[in-house]
Design a protein around this motif. Structure first.
Motif, mmCIF file in Angstrom:
data_model
loop_
_atom_site.group_PDB
_atom_site.id
_atom_site.type_symbol
_atom_site.label_atom_id
_atom_site.label_comp_id
_atom_site.label_asym_id
_atom_site.label_seq_id
_atom_site.Cartn_x
_atom_site.Cartn_y
_atom_site.Cartn_z
ATOM 1 N N ALA A 150 20.630 18.479 26.225
ATOM 2 C CA ALA A 150 20.718 18.917 24.834
ATOM 3 C C ALA A 150 21.582 20.160 24.726
ATOM 4 C CB ALA A 150 19.313 19.207 24.299
ATOM 5 N N VAL A 151 22.453 20.160 23.736
ATOM 6 C CA VAL A 151 23.377 21.272 23.539
ATOM 7 C C VAL A 151 23.247 21.782 22.104
ATOM 8 C CG1 VAL A 151 25.805 21.926 23.371
ATOM 9 C CG2 VAL A 151 25.033 20.521 25.283
ATOM 10 N N SER A 152 23.181 23.090 21.958
ATOM 11 C CA SER A 152 23.185 23.719 20.649
ATOM 12 C C SER A 152 24.577 24.289 20.409
ATOM 13 C CB SER A 152 22.149 24.849 20.588
ATOM 14 O OG SER A 152 22.356 25.662 19.455
ATOM 15 N N GLU A 153 25.281 23.734 19.440
ATOM 16 C CA GLU A 153 26.642 24.200 19.177
ATOM 17 C C GLU A 153 26.657 25.675 18.790
ATOM 18 O OE1 GLU A 153 29.243 22.552 19.857
ATOM 19 O OE2 GLU A 153 28.231 20.672 20.317
ATOM 20 N N GLY A 154 25.629 26.093 18.068
ATOM 21 C CA GLY A 154 25.562 27.496 17.682
ATOM 22 C C GLY A 154 25.451 28.413 18.880
ATOM 23 N N MET A 190 18.095 26.523 27.445
ATOM 24 C CA MET A 190 17.613 25.146 27.551
ATOM 25 C C MET A 190 16.939 24.767 26.239
ATOM 26 S SD MET A 190 14.880 23.425 30.222
ATOM 27 C CE MET A 190 13.429 24.153 29.467
ATOM 28 N N GLY A 191 17.283 23.586 25.703
ATOM 29 C CA GLY A 191 16.615 23.079 24.523
ATOM 30 C C GLY A 191 17.257 23.508 23.225
ATOM 31 N N ASP A 192 16.752 22.936 22.148
ATOM 32 C CA ASP A 192 17.206 23.222 20.789
ATOM 33 C C ASP A 192 16.076 22.870 19.836
ATOM 34 O OD1 ASP A 192 17.182 20.472 20.939
ATOM 35 O OD2 ASP A 192 19.319 20.211 20.489
ATOM 36 N N ASP A 193 16.347 22.837 18.539
ATOM 37 C CA ASP A 193 15.300 22.482 17.572
ATOM 38 C C ASP A 193 14.690 21.124 17.888
ATOM 39 O OD1 ASP A 193 15.098 24.685 15.784
ATOM 40 O OD2 ASP A 193 16.965 24.099 14.803
ATOM 41 N N ALA A 194 15.523 20.177 18.302
ATOM 42 C CA ALA A 194 15.037 18.823 18.592
ATOM 43 C C ALA A 194 14.059 18.820 19.763
ATOM 44 C CB ALA A 194 16.220 17.896 18.876
ATOM 45 N N ALA A 195 14.251 19.727 20.730
ATOM 46 C CA ALA A 195 13.347 19.788 21.874
ATOM 47 C C ALA A 195 11.944 20.227 21.446
ATOM 48 C CB ALA A 195 13.898 20.767 22.912
ATOM 49 N N ALA A 217 20.361 42.044 17.927
ATOM 50 C CA ALA A 217 21.482 41.320 18.531
ATOM 51 C C ALA A 217 21.014 39.993 19.120
ATOM 52 C CB ALA A 217 22.148 42.179 19.605
ATOM 53 N N ILE A 218 19.851 40.005 19.755
ATOM 54 C CA ILE A 218 19.285 38.763 20.308
ATOM 55 C C ILE A 218 18.917 37.811 19.175
ATOM 56 C CG2 ILE A 218 17.337 37.799 21.589
ATOM 57 C CD1 ILE A 218 17.296 40.431 23.209
ATOM 58 N N ALA A 219 18.313 38.352 18.112
ATOM 59 C CA ALA A 219 17.900 37.516 16.979
ATOM 60 C C ALA A 219 19.088 36.778 16.370
ATOM 61 C CB ALA A 219 17.213 38.382 15.924
ATOM 62 N N ALA A 220 20.242 37.430 16.306
ATOM 63 C CA ALA A 220 21.431 36.779 15.749
ATOM 64 C C ALA A 220 21.828 35.568 16.585
ATOM 65 C CB ALA A 220 22.587 37.782 15.674
ATOM 66 N N CYS A 221 21.670 35.665 17.909
ATOM 67 C CA CYS A 221 21.962 34.519 18.788
ATOM 68 C C CYS A 221 20.925 33.417 18.607
ATOM 69 C CB CYS A 221 21.989 34.970 20.246
ATOM 70 S SG CYS A 221 23.299 36.149 20.664
ATOM 71 N N VAL A 222 19.648 33.815 18.517
ATOM 72 C CA VAL A 222 18.577 32.832 18.364
ATOM 73 C C VAL A 222 18.724 32.066 17.052
ATOM 74 C CG1 VAL A 222 16.068 32.524 18.179
ATOM 75 C CG2 VAL A 222 17.011 34.168 19.808
ATOM 76 N N LYS A 223 19.138 32.750 16.011
ATOM 77 C CA LYS A 223 19.335 32.101 14.707
ATOM 78 C C LYS A 223 20.370 30.987 14.792
ATOM 79 C CE LYS A 223 20.204 33.216 9.844
ATOM 80 N NZ LYS A 223 20.455 34.330 8.874
ATOM 81 N N ASP A 224 21.407 31.192 15.590
ATOM 82 C CA ASP A 224 22.421 30.153 15.786
ATOM 83 C C ASP A 224 21.955 29.068 16.751
ATOM 84 O OD1 ASP A 224 24.167 31.452 14.082
ATOM 85 O OD2 ASP A 224 25.202 32.525 15.696
ATOM 86 N N TRP A 225 21.073 29.432 17.668
ATOM 87 C CA TRP A 225 20.581 28.499 18.691
ATOM 88 C C TRP A 225 19.612 27.481 18.099
ATOM 89 C CZ3 TRP A 225 16.370 30.435 22.567
ATOM 90 C CH2 TRP A 225 16.008 29.418 23.455
ATOM 91 N N VAL A 226 18.575 27.956 17.427
ATOM 92 C CA VAL A 226 17.515 27.088 16.875
ATOM 93 C C VAL A 226 17.324 27.453 15.401
ATOM 94 C CG1 VAL A 226 16.255 26.465 18.977
ATOM 95 C CG2 VAL A 226 15.874 28.703 17.943
ATOM 96 N N PRO A 227 18.239 27.069 14.534
ATOM 97 C CA PRO A 227 18.189 27.529 13.140
ATOM 98 C C PRO A 227 16.919 27.136 12.394
ATOM 99 C CG PRO A 227 19.848 25.809 13.453
ATOM 100 C CD PRO A 227 19.426 26.235 14.804
ATOM 101 N N LEU A 228 16.387 25.951 12.650
ATOM 102 C CA LEU A 228 15.167 25.538 11.942
ATOM 103 C C LEU A 228 13.968 26.366 12.399
ATOM 104 C CD1 LEU A 228 15.506 21.635 11.918
ATOM 105 C CD2 LEU A 228 16.221 23.288 10.175
#
Length: 301
Positions: free
Chosen positions: A24-28, A51-56, A238-249
């Protein structure tokens, strides 16, 4: 400068040679991989792996709870249900590994979150760089008069200049002594593991920090909060900004239910019900302590 030219070149080389994958790949998150997000004067955070994304999260929940979740019509609804009802294990299916460069005093506050795997730069084996955190003028503040662990008014004029000069002078002198104590230029000197004890708490260190999304959300809820110390809060943001793009839901649900939500005690619920019924309730007849009542009024008036 947080990264040297050689480190920047190494990052760009890694990003220029992507490899195909079936996972699984998160484009964000792919956009953040390896890149350094600067924090403070010499610090940064870098996403090394994930590892993982919203779908995981959804996949794990449906395996775990089976038919009990089939009434949830979509992934977003299910994730919000999980967050709302404090189900944690589905969020543990996602993990992230970060490379962080941070002042030692921030690291000691950060390490209190004991739900991660950490490997820190060793000053027993390597000589530390001459890099210290020196606060920007707007971050030089006096002790708060109402909060024993917070800041009050910003220092100004001669007092701000006096404090800033001491911070710079003491850090430089301590590092000069550190270098002079080390074994070098033919002198026996002191072992690195002992010489490091003379360094100030604003010296920069580095580590790799790996955690799952559930525990990362707990970290962000505490450290990205407006009441957190500024120097750790900017890392959390700064971490939160990355997480928001990683698992937006998942992040949207986290913002809604954790960062923007309020947990009520049984006493607070009882007071709200009495108020809705038209009753005037005071702290004395609420059953709450003065501290609880102050926090209650801060949200509900």
């Amino acid at each position: 400068m947080p990264l040297s030219p050689d480190q920047i070149a190494e990052i760009e080389a890694a990003r220029s040679t992507p490899r195909p994958t079936l996972r699984a790949v998160s484009e964000g998150m792919e956009a953040h991989l390896y890149r350094a997000h600067e924090v403070l004067d010499h610090g940064f955070i870098r996403v090394i792996d994930y590892m993982g994304d919203d779908a995981a999260i959804v996949q794990a929940a449906r395996v775990s709870y089976g038919a009990g979740t089939k009434h949830v019509s979509n992934d977003e609804g299910l994730i919000r249900y999980l967050m709302r009802h404090w189900h944690s294990t589905p969020f543990e299916m996602c993990e992230i590994k970060l490379h962080v460069k941070l002042p030692v005093f921030v690291a000691r506050q950060w390490i209190r979150h004991r739900t991660a795997n950490v490997n820190e730069y060793s000053a027993r084996y390597s000589i530390l760089d001459r890099e210290f955190y020196i606060p920007a003028p707007e971050q030089l503040a006096a002790q708060s008069t109402v909060n024993n662990q917070g800041r009050g008014a910003v220092l100004e004029g001669a007092e701000a200049a006096r404090v800033l000069e001491m911070l710079k002078r003491d850090a430089g002198q301590a590092f000069d002594s550190y270098e002079q104590m080390l074994s070098q230029d033919g002198q026996q000197g002191l072992a690195r593991e002992l010489a490091r004890m003379n360094l100030p708490m604003n010296t920069y260190t580095q580590w790799y920090w790996k955690t799952d999304l559930h525990n990362l959300f707990h970290f962000l809820r505490l450290r990205a909060d407006a009441h957190a110390q500024y120097e750790i809060r900017v890392y959390a943001e700064a971490i939160a900004a990355c997480v928001k793009d990683w698992v937006p839901l998942a992040y949207a649900a986290f913002e809604d239910y954790r960062m923007g939500g309020v947990t009520l005690s049984a006493k607070a619920i009882a007071v709200l019900k009495r108020r809705l019924a038209g009753e005037v309730v005071t702290q004395e007849d609420s059953g709450m302590s003065k501290g609880e009542w102050r926090e209650f009024e801060g949200v509900w008036g």
